[in-house]
Design an enzyme around this catalytic site. Structure first.
Site, PDB file in Angstrom:
ATOM      1  N   GLU A   6       0.835  -1.212   0.000  1.00 44.10           N
ATOM      2  CA  GLU A   6       0.000   0.000   0.000  1.00 44.10           C
ATOM      3  C   GLU A   6       0.865   1.255   0.000  1.00 44.10           C
ATOM      4  OE1 GLU A   6      -2.808  -0.117   3.238  1.00 44.10           O
ATOM      5  OE2 GLU A   6      -4.041  -1.634   2.255  1.00 44.10           O
TER       6      GLU A   6
ATOM      7  N   GLU B 259      -6.269  -7.506  -0.855  1.00 45.93           N
ATOM      8  CA  GLU B 259      -6.516  -7.312   0.570  1.00 45.93           C
ATOM      9  C   GLU B 259      -7.914  -6.745   0.763  1.00 45.93           C
ATOM     10  OE1 GLU B 259      -3.094  -5.845   3.156  1.00 45.93           O
ATOM     11  OE2 GLU B 259      -4.770  -4.673   3.977  1.00 45.93           O
TER      12      GLU B 259
HETATM   13  C1  IDC Z   1      -2.657  -3.970  10.513  1.00 50.68           C
HETATM   14  C2  IDC Z   1      -2.701  -5.161  11.465  1.00 50.68           C
HETATM   15  C3  IDC Z   1      -2.287  -4.697  12.847  1.00 50.68           C
HETATM   16  C4  IDC Z   1      -0.907  -4.049  12.765  1.00 50.68           C
HETATM   17  C5  IDC Z   1      -0.915  -2.927  11.723  1.00 50.68           C
HETATM   18  C6  IDC Z   1       0.490  -2.367  11.537  1.00 50.68           C
HETATM   19  O1  IDC Z   1      -3.997  -5.747  11.465  1.00 50.68           O
HETATM   20  O2  IDC Z   1      -2.233  -5.803  13.753  1.00 50.68           O
HETATM   21  O3  IDC Z   1      -0.562  -3.501  14.037  1.00 50.68           O
HETATM   22  O4  IDC Z   1      -1.359  -3.416  10.493  1.00 50.68           O
HETATM   23  O5  IDC Z   1       0.444  -1.084  11.048  1.00 50.68           O
HETATM   24  C7  IDC Z   1      -4.015  -2.366   5.812  1.00 50.68           C
HETATM   25  C8  IDC Z   1      -2.634  -2.893   5.838  1.00 50.68           C
HETATM   26  C9  IDC Z   1      -2.452  -3.909   6.953  1.00 50.68           C
HETATM   27  C10 IDC Z   1      -3.194  -3.476   8.209  1.00 50.68           C
HETATM   28  C11 IDC Z   1      -4.705  -3.480   7.882  1.00 50.68           C
HETATM   29  C12 IDC Z   1      -5.588  -3.122   9.087  1.00 50.68           C
HETATM   30  O6  IDC Z   1      -2.223  -3.440   4.598  1.00 50.68           O
HETATM   31  O7  IDC Z   1      -1.072  -4.043   7.218  1.00 50.68           O
HETATM   32  O8  IDC Z   1      -2.953  -4.447   9.217  1.00 50.68           O
HETATM   33  N1  IDC Z   1      -4.940  -2.575   6.767  1.00 50.68           N
HETATM   34  O9  IDC Z   1      -5.330  -1.847   9.542  1.00 50.68           O
HETATM   35  N2  IDC Z   1      -4.544  -1.585   4.878  1.00 50.68           N
HETATM   36  C13 IDC Z   1      -5.801  -1.261   5.244  1.00 50.68           C
HETATM   37  C14 IDC Z   1      -6.073  -1.895   6.446  1.00 50.68           C
END
Ligand code: IDC
Length: 304
Positions: free
Chosen positions: A135, A222
């Site tokens: 992302e 995702e």
């Molecule tokens: C989140 C994980 C969380 C972690 C965080 C790190 O669920 O446990 O602490 O990242 O920054 C994304 C991202 C993905 C995110 C997820 C939810 O690709 O890494 O995971 N998310 O926030 N994009 C949109 C949502």
């Protein structure tokens, strides 16, 4: 051996007919290495009937690959996942999980090393897709992503000339229209669209439909049904609208994520440590809905 995938006319195909991949994404493998094992992959294949797993290698966060993480250990886990998936007849997406680093150019040298090494190792595999930046955001503009992709994709293609490569889009993989306006001059490339149904709604679906209709190869690598924070309530109405569109456009989709953390998006109930035979009570609501949806996708694919 699984059929080699190829992007034809905006669609992912096995060279003859359209294919859709669906399944789970790991959380960062530095956080949750335990899910890269035969028991989990077999359960996702046999019980949840999925045909793909995405393996997330964070670059910056939590002992990320470029931030003090154990590089060899992470690459070993990816190799293990690919071998197990091959044995079970599943595809794997190797995800370079750019997030807080924003601009994929920041760690382009490390990405070249990572993908160079792994694509050499997987040169004879037919089940590997490469996702070169999860992302991009902030300064990770389409211009920078293009520059990065034009560096990293040739490194992969040198070893695995036919591999499908998925490229993240600006603004946390929302702005796929940038790729429609200025696509990469490379074959076998798809572009990422991510959605979290309680945050990303009609406007993003409208964009997706417009880009897909115009022939852009889009991969939903995702999604979850909650908010983009990974938390909050599931939006049931929006989730149904998303699944309806995914079905109608014949798209691939991968759910975030295999985790028993407390956030809504982690499909396992908090602290559930089972690695297979998950009962409803072992899953969060998101997990139950997504498992059932994957089984429906599998049914539809079988009936084709
Ligand atoms: C989140 C994980 C969380 C972690 C965080 C790190 O669920 O446990 O602490 O990242 O920054 C994304 C991202 C993905 C995110 C997820 C939810 O690709 O890494 O995971 N998310 O926030 N994009 C949109 C949502």
């Amino acid at each position: 051996m699984l059929k080699k995938l190829k992007v034809v006319g905006g669609r992912l195909t096995d060279g003859e007919k359209p294919v859709r991949l669906f399944g789970m994404s790991t959380h960062g493998i530095a956080w949750y290495p335990e899910y890269i094992c035969e028991e989990v992959l077999r359960a996702l294949h046999d019980e949840w009937r999925t045909n793909c797993i995405r393996i997330a290698v964070y670059t910056d966060e939590f002992r990320g690959y470029c931030n003090g993480g154990d590089k060899e250990h992470m690459k070993d886990l990816v190799r293990k996942g690919v071998m197990l998936a091959e044995k079970l007849g599943m595809y794997v997406i190797v995800d370079w999980h750019v997030l807080s680093d924003s601009d994929p150019l920041k760690y382009a040298d490390e990405a070249e090393e990572f993908f160079g090494d792994l694509s050499l190792c997987f040169a004879d595999k037919t089940n590997v897709l490469y996702e070169i930046c999860n992302e991009p955001n902030g300064s990770g503009t389409w211009e920078h992503i293009t520059e990065y992709a034009n560096r990293v994709i040739p490194v992969i293609r040198k070893n695995s000339p036919d591999a499908v490569v998925i490229v993240g889009t600006p603004n946390w993989s929302q702005d796929i229209h940038c790729a429609l306006d200025r696509p990469l001059a490379l074959d076998n490339v798809m572009y990422s669209l991510h959605f979290y149904a309680a945050t990303h709604k009609h406007a993003i679906r409208h964009r997706l439909e417009r880009c897909a209709d115009a022939g852009l190869p889009v991969f939903i690598n995702e999604f979850n049904l909650c908010e983009a924070s990974g938390k909050g309530e599931i939006d049931h109405e929006e989730s149904s609208a998303w699944f309806e569109m995914i079905d109608r456009l014949g798209l691939s989709c991968i759910c975030w994520c295999l985790s028993n953390h407390g956030d809504t998006c982690g499909v396992f109930a908090k602290n559930c440590t089972k690695l297979s035979h998950w009962e409803d009570s072992d899953l969060k609501e998101s997990g139950r809905i997504i498992r059932d949806q994957f089984r429906r996708f599998a049914e539809e694919e079988n009936n084709k």
